[in-house]
Motif scaffolding. Structure first.
Motif, PDB file in Angstrom:
ATOM      1  N   TYR A  72     -31.427  22.085  19.918  1.00  0.00           N
ATOM      2  CA  TYR A  72     -31.283  20.805  19.334  1.00  0.00           C
ATOM      3  C   TYR A  72     -32.314  20.700  18.088  1.00  0.00           C
ATOM      4  O   TYR A  72     -32.405  20.032  17.326  1.00  0.00           O
ATOM      5  CB  TYR A  72     -32.018  19.896  20.556  1.00  0.00           C
ATOM      6  N   GLY A  73     -33.388  21.715  17.887  1.00  0.00           N
ATOM      7  CA  GLY A  73     -34.402  21.820  16.834  1.00  0.00           C
ATOM      8  C   GLY A  73     -35.430  20.955  17.156  1.00  0.00           C
ATOM      9  O   GLY A  73     -36.178  20.780  16.201  1.00  0.00           O
ATOM     10  N   MET A  74     -35.851  20.447  18.447  1.00  0.00           N
ATOM     11  CA  MET A  74     -36.910  19.764  18.662  1.00  0.00           C
ATOM     12  C   MET A  74     -36.692  19.641  20.180  1.00  0.00           C
ATOM     13  O   MET A  74     -35.984  20.140  20.756  1.00  0.00           O
ATOM     14  CB  MET A  74     -36.876  18.200  18.175  1.00  0.00           C
ATOM     15  N   PRO A  75     -37.691  19.216  20.834  1.00  0.00           N
ATOM     16  CA  PRO A  75     -37.816  19.148  22.238  1.00  0.00           C
ATOM     17  C   PRO A  75     -36.624  18.009  22.573  1.00  0.00           C
ATOM     18  O   PRO A  75     -36.594  17.054  21.931  1.00  0.00           O
ATOM     19  CB  PRO A  75     -39.100  18.220  22.850  1.00  0.00           C
ATOM     20  N   TYR A  76     -36.053  18.352  23.807  1.00  0.00           N
ATOM     21  CA  TYR A  76     -34.877  17.626  24.242  1.00  0.00           C
ATOM     22  C   TYR A  76     -35.174  16.211  24.361  1.00  0.00           C
ATOM     23  O   TYR A  76     -34.365  15.393  24.017  1.00  0.00           O
ATOM     24  CB  TYR A  76     -34.205  18.444  25.471  1.00  0.00           C
ATOM     25  N   ASP A  77     -36.197  15.944  25.039  1.00  0.00           N
ATOM     26  CA  ASP A  77     -36.511  14.492  25.390  1.00  0.00           C
ATOM     27  C   ASP A  77     -36.700  13.598  24.012  1.00  0.00           C
ATOM     28  O   ASP A  77     -36.250  12.673  24.023  1.00  0.00           O
ATOM     29  CB  ASP A  77     -37.853  14.500  26.259  1.00  0.00           C
ATOM     30  N   GLU A  78     -37.426  14.585  22.923  1.00  0.00           N
ATOM     31  CA  GLU A  78     -37.347  13.620  21.769  1.00  0.00           C
ATOM     32  C   GLU A  78     -36.248  13.318  21.022  1.00  0.00           C
ATOM     33  O   GLU A  78     -35.835  12.380  20.441  1.00  0.00           O
ATOM     34  CB  GLU A  78     -38.383  14.601  20.851  1.00  0.00           C
ATOM     35  N   TRP A  79     -35.102  14.572  21.215  1.00  0.00           N
ATOM     36  CA  TRP A  79     -33.803  14.163  20.547  1.00  0.00           C
ATOM     37  C   TRP A  79     -33.061  13.041  21.329  1.00  0.00           C
ATOM     38  O   TRP A  79     -32.629  12.348  20.786  1.00  0.00           O
ATOM     39  CB  TRP A  79     -32.908  15.393  20.983  1.00  0.00           C
ATOM     40  N   LYS A  80     -33.033  12.917  22.902  1.00  0.00           N
ATOM     41  CA  LYS A  80     -32.486  11.752  23.265  1.00  0.00           C
ATOM     42  C   LYS A  80     -33.132  10.446  22.955  1.00  0.00           C
ATOM     43  O   LYS A  80     -32.251   9.751  22.798  1.00  0.00           O
ATOM     44  CB  LYS A  80     -32.919  12.260  25.043  1.00  0.00           C
ATOM     45  N   GLN A  81     -34.405  10.454  22.702  1.00  0.00           N
ATOM     46  CA  GLN A  81     -35.024   9.328  22.476  1.00  0.00           C
ATOM     47  C   GLN A  81     -34.673   8.633  21.049  1.00  0.00           C
ATOM     48  O   GLN A  81     -34.214   7.724  20.888  1.00  0.00           O
ATOM     49  CB  GLN A  81     -36.583   9.329  22.257  1.00  0.00           C
ATOM     50  N   ARG A  82     -34.294   9.935  20.014  1.00  0.00           N
ATOM     51  CA  ARG A  82     -33.774   9.697  18.504  1.00  0.00           C
ATOM     52  C   ARG A  82     -32.375   9.062  18.463  1.00  0.00           C
ATOM     53  O   ARG A  82     -32.122   8.342  17.598  1.00  0.00           O
ATOM     54  CB  ARG A  82     -34.328  10.714  17.729  1.00  0.00           C
ATOM     55  N   TYR A  83     -31.617  10.052  19.240  1.00  0.00           N
ATOM     56  CA  TYR A  83     -30.307  10.159  18.772  1.00  0.00           C
ATOM     57  C   TYR A  83     -29.282   9.858  20.067  1.00  0.00           C
ATOM     58  O   TYR A  83     -28.061   9.430  19.724  1.00  0.00           O
ATOM     59  CB  TYR A  83     -29.858  11.526  18.469  1.00  0.00           C
ATOM     60  N   GLN A  84     -29.759   9.895  21.212  1.00  0.00           N
ATOM     61  CA  GLN A  84     -28.566   9.753  22.311  1.00  0.00           C
ATOM     62  C   GLN A  84     -28.414   8.145  22.529  1.00  0.00           C
ATOM     63  O   GLN A  84     -29.033   7.255  22.451  1.00  0.00           O
ATOM     64  CB  GLN A  84     -29.135  10.087  23.746  1.00  0.00           C
ATOM     65  N   SER A  85     -27.141   7.917  22.527  1.00  0.00           N
ATOM     66  CA  SER A  85     -26.596   6.325  22.751  1.00  0.00           C
ATOM     67  C   SER A  85     -25.452   6.608  24.001  1.00  0.00           C
ATOM     68  O   SER A  85     -25.032   7.461  24.217  1.00  0.00           O
ATOM     69  CB  SER A  85     -26.164   5.782  21.343  1.00  0.00           C
ATOM     70  N   GLY A  86     -25.394   5.504  24.630  1.00  0.00           N
ATOM     71  CA  GLY A  86     -24.009   5.315  25.583  1.00  0.00           C
ATOM     72  C   GLY A  86     -24.782   6.004  26.754  1.00  0.00           C
ATOM     73  O   GLY A  86     -25.764   6.049  27.008  1.00  0.00           O
ATOM     74  N   PRO A  87     -23.811   6.468  27.707  1.00  0.00           N
ATOM     75  CA  PRO A  87     -23.836   6.749  29.137  1.00  0.00           C
ATOM     76  C   PRO A  87     -24.602   7.956  29.191  1.00  0.00           C
ATOM     77  O   PRO A  87     -24.699   8.845  28.201  1.00  0.00           O
ATOM     78  CB  PRO A  87     -22.610   6.927  29.639  1.00  0.00           C
ATOM     79  N   LYS A  88     -25.469   8.156  30.318  1.00  0.00           N
ATOM     80  CA  LYS A  88     -26.344   9.501  30.466  1.00  0.00           C
ATOM     81  C   LYS A  88     -25.273  10.566  30.157  1.00  0.00           C
ATOM     82  O   LYS A  88     -24.060  10.799  30.570  1.00  0.00           O
ATOM     83  CB  LYS A  88     -26.596   9.423  32.171  1.00  0.00           C
ATOM     84  N   GLN A  89     -25.695  11.618  29.461  1.00  0.00           N
ATOM     85  CA  GLN A  89     -25.154  12.736  29.005  1.00  0.00           C
ATOM     86  C   GLN A  89     -25.330  14.164  29.911  1.00  0.00           C
ATOM     87  O   GLN A  89     -24.822  15.021  29.311  1.00  0.00           O
ATOM     88  CB  GLN A  89     -25.134  12.941  27.662  1.00  0.00           C
TER      89      GLN A  89
END
Length: 92
Positions: A72-89
């Motif tokens: 991801y190029g960053m901690p996963y939780d940070e990526w999720k906060q920045r970029y994840q949208s929609g249903p749980k993935q």
């Protein structure tokens, strides 16, 4: 005309292609993991698990969060906060 390549060259080409794929996925954060799973049957999380498995096969000590950060190029939780949208993935 085909050229025979050595095992070392093949490894270098495969590594370069993998780095390009990871870079492409990092640049295209609008592409959600769920979309990748639906279309290609793999996602960033799959890549991180494969990366972790390869590290373990080589005797490299690595954790799941470290493998995800490598992809991801960053901690996963940070990526999720920045970029994840929609249903749980997350998936198994």
């Amino acid at each position: 005309m085909s050229q025979t390549i050595s095992d070392a060259q093949r490894t270098e080409l495969e590594a370069a292609a993998f780095r390009r794929l990871v870079s492409h996925l990092r640049e295209h954060t609008e592409v959600q993991n769920i979309d990748l799973m639906n279309l290609a049957d793999f996602c960033r999380n799959c890549l991180s698990k494969w990366y972790l498995a390869a590290a373990q096969e080589q005797g490299v000590s690595m954790t799941d969060p470290q493998a995800r950060e490598a992809i991801y190029g960053m901690p996963y939780d940070e990526w999720k906060q920045r970029y994840q949208s929609g249903p749980k993935q997350d998936h198994h």
